[in-house]
Motif scaffolding. Sequence first.
Motif, PDB file in Angstrom:
ATOM      1  N   ASN A 211      47.664  54.509 -20.473  1.00 41.44           N
ATOM      2  CA  ASN A 211      48.361  55.052 -19.263  1.00 41.44           C
ATOM      3  C   ASN A 211      47.414  54.951 -18.081  1.00 41.44           C
ATOM      4  OD1 ASN A 211      50.227  56.097 -17.639  1.00 41.44           O
ATOM      5  ND2 ASN A 211      50.007  58.124 -18.579  1.00 41.44           N
ATOM      6  N   GLU A 212      45.967  55.552 -18.437  1.00 39.66           N
ATOM      7  CA  GLU A 212      45.082  55.456 -17.269  1.00 39.66           C
ATOM      8  C   GLU A 212      44.623  54.330 -16.645  1.00 39.66           C
ATOM      9  OE1 GLU A 212      41.902  57.510 -19.140  1.00 39.66           O
ATOM     10  OE2 GLU A 212      42.734  59.359 -19.372  1.00 39.66           O
ATOM     11  N   LYS A 213      44.607  53.036 -17.563  1.00 41.19           N
ATOM     12  CA  LYS A 213      44.718  51.882 -17.118  1.00 41.19           C
ATOM     13  C   LYS A 213      45.778  51.265 -16.176  1.00 41.19           C
ATOM     14  CE  LYS A 213      41.281  50.212 -20.718  1.00 41.19           C
ATOM     15  NZ  LYS A 213      41.078  49.397 -21.702  1.00 41.19           N
ATOM     16  N   ILE A 214      46.810  51.554 -16.647  1.00 37.48           N
ATOM     17  CA  ILE A 214      48.042  51.117 -15.713  1.00 37.48           C
ATOM     18  C   ILE A 214      48.207  52.066 -14.498  1.00 37.48           C
ATOM     19  CG2 ILE A 214      50.557  51.290 -15.532  1.00 37.48           C
ATOM     20  CD1 ILE A 214      50.711  50.752 -18.583  1.00 37.48           C
ATOM     21  N   LYS A 215      47.504  53.140 -14.297  1.00 32.11           N
ATOM     22  CA  LYS A 215      47.609  53.885 -13.103  1.00 32.11           C
ATOM     23  C   LYS A 215      46.645  53.269 -12.311  1.00 32.11           C
ATOM     24  CE  LYS A 215      49.258  58.249 -14.645  1.00 32.11           C
ATOM     25  NZ  LYS A 215      48.929  59.766 -14.902  1.00 32.11           N
TER      26      LYS A 215
END
Length: 113
Positions: free
Chosen positions: A108-112
């Motif tokens: 999720n952090e990498k997608i953001k």
Amino acid sequence: MDFFEEIAKVKEDFPKINVNSLNSEVKKYKFNFYQIFAIILFIVFFFLGIIFGNLFATCETTSYYYSKSCLVTEFNFSLMLGIWLISLLVSTVIYSIGHIISLLTSINEKIKK
């Protein structure tokens, strides 16, 4: 030809390990609540298995006249191992759920970004 001379010709140095990159790899991994809870739960049940194995001892020999009285008791290894096995399975499931949650949060952090 001498055996030690042959070894001296063929030998190679050991590969060098970059300690800084190794430290950064280890430090970047952090445990979440579920993983810490699973480790603590396993440690607690490890000691509880030992305590319960001693509290609920098995009867080795009984009295001839009174069959319900136990003369010699033994440590209950089967109870201890059963508690250890169950705690290992439960702790592994909780730890794996925590690992899945940490993987999903990192995705999720990498997608953001």
